[in-house]
Design a protein around this motif. Structure first.
Motif, PDB file in Angstrom:
ATOM      1  N   ARG A  94      25.238  73.771 -44.091  1.00 45.38           N
ATOM      2  CA  ARG A  94      25.992  73.920 -42.844  1.00 45.38           C
ATOM      3  C   ARG A  94      26.987  75.077 -42.958  1.00 45.38           C
ATOM      4  O   ARG A  94      27.141  75.871 -42.029  1.00 45.38           O
ATOM      5  CB  ARG A  94      26.696  72.612 -42.500  1.00 45.38           C
ATOM      6  N   GLY A  98      25.052  77.253 -40.890  1.00 49.33           N
ATOM      7  CA  GLY A  98      25.482  76.587 -39.662  1.00 49.33           C
ATOM      8  C   GLY A  98      24.765  75.265 -39.474  1.00 49.33           C
ATOM      9  O   GLY A  98      23.836  74.923 -40.212  1.00 49.33           O
ATOM     10  N   PHE A 100      23.806  72.487 -35.989  1.00 49.90           N
ATOM     11  CA  PHE A 100      23.046  72.561 -34.745  1.00 49.90           C
ATOM     12  C   PHE A 100      23.929  72.293 -33.528  1.00 49.90           C
ATOM     13  O   PHE A 100      23.432  72.075 -32.433  1.00 49.90           O
ATOM     14  CB  PHE A 100      21.873  71.576 -34.778  1.00 49.90           C
ATOM     15  N   SER A 101      25.234  72.335 -33.710  1.00 55.22           N
ATOM     16  CA  SER A 101      26.154  71.979 -32.636  1.00 55.22           C
ATOM     17  C   SER A 101      26.148  72.971 -31.477  1.00 55.22           C
ATOM     18  O   SER A 101      26.441  72.604 -30.343  1.00 55.22           O
ATOM     19  CB  SER A 101      27.576  71.820 -33.175  1.00 55.22           C
ATOM     20  N   ARG A 102      25.774  74.215 -31.729  1.00 58.60           N
ATOM     21  CA  ARG A 102      25.765  75.230 -30.665  1.00 58.60           C
ATOM     22  C   ARG A 102      24.480  75.198 -29.848  1.00 58.60           C
ATOM     23  O   ARG A 102      24.349  75.926 -28.868  1.00 58.60           O
ATOM     24  CB  ARG A 102      25.999  76.611 -31.261  1.00 58.60           C
ATOM     25  N   ARG A 103      23.514  74.394 -30.259  1.00 58.80           N
ATOM     26  CA  ARG A 103      22.258  74.192 -29.507  1.00 58.80           C
ATOM     27  C   ARG A 103      21.489  75.500 -29.278  1.00 58.80           C
ATOM     28  O   ARG A 103      20.927  75.728 -28.209  1.00 58.80           O
ATOM     29  CB  ARG A 103      22.524  73.506 -28.174  1.00 58.80           C
ATOM     30  N   LEU A 104      21.437  76.336 -30.280  1.00 56.51           N
ATOM     31  CA  LEU A 104      20.782  77.645 -30.150  1.00 56.51           C
ATOM     32  C   LEU A 104      19.266  77.523 -30.265  1.00 56.51           C
ATOM     33  O   LEU A 104      18.754  76.901 -31.188  1.00 56.51           O
ATOM     34  CB  LEU A 104      21.296  78.597 -31.231  1.00 56.51           C
ATOM     35  N   TRP A 105      18.556  78.154 -29.348  1.00 53.45           N
ATOM     36  CA  TRP A 105      17.093  78.184 -29.347  1.00 53.45           C
ATOM     37  C   TRP A 105      16.680  79.632 -29.569  1.00 53.45           C
ATOM     38  O   TRP A 105      17.028  80.511 -28.776  1.00 53.45           O
ATOM     39  CB  TRP A 105      16.571  77.691 -27.994  1.00 53.45           C
TER      40      TRP A 105
END
Length: 112
Positions: A94, A98, A100-105
Motif C-alpha cells: 500500500r 497505493g 484502492f481507495s481512489r477507485r482508479l480504472w
C-alpha cells in the motif's frame, strides 16, 4: 426400486459439509487431500468464491466475503505465514503502490 442420483463435485469443501450431507440422508464420498494437492485446491476455491462474490446480490455479499476470508486464512496457514506477516506485506504494498481507495480504472497506456 429407484436408483439414486449421483452428483460429482470434485472440489474442496468446508470441514462440516460431509456431516451436513449425511444429516440430510445422503452419502458423501470424501478424501483428505495430501500436501501437494492442498494449495492448488485452495487457490481454486479462492477463484470459485471470488466468482460467487462477483455474481452475488448485495444482501449476499457479506457471506461471500466471509467465504473468501476463510479460504485466505487457510492459505495463509498452509503457506507458512502468519496473519501479521500478510498484513505487513499488504501495508508495504500500500505504501509502495497505493491501495484502492481512489477507485482508479486504467483504460490504456500509450507508448511513444
Amino acid at each position: 426400486m429407484s436408483q439414486g442420483q449421483r452428483i460429482v463435485y470434485g472440489k474442496l469443501v468446508r470441514d462440516r459439509i460431509p456431516e451436513i450431507i449425511e444429516a440430510a440422508g445422503k452419502t458423501a464420498t470424501v478424501r483428505v487431500l495430501d500436501e501437494a494437492e492442498l494449495v492448488p485446491a485452495l487457490t481454486a476455491k479462492l477463484a470459485e468464491e471470488a466468482e460467487e462474490l462477483r455474481q452475488a446480490e448485495p444482501g449476499d455479499r457479506l457471506g461471500e466475503l466471509a467465504d473468501i476470508h476463510e479460504v485466505l486464512m487457510a492459505l495463509t496457514e498452509v503457506l507458512g505465514f502468519s496473519d501479521e506477516q500478510v498484513q505487513e506485506a499488504a501495508r508495504r504494498k500500500r505504501v509502495e503502490r497505493g491501495g484502492f481507495s481512489r477507485r482508479l480504472w486504467l483504460d490504456e497506456v500509450t507508448t511513444e
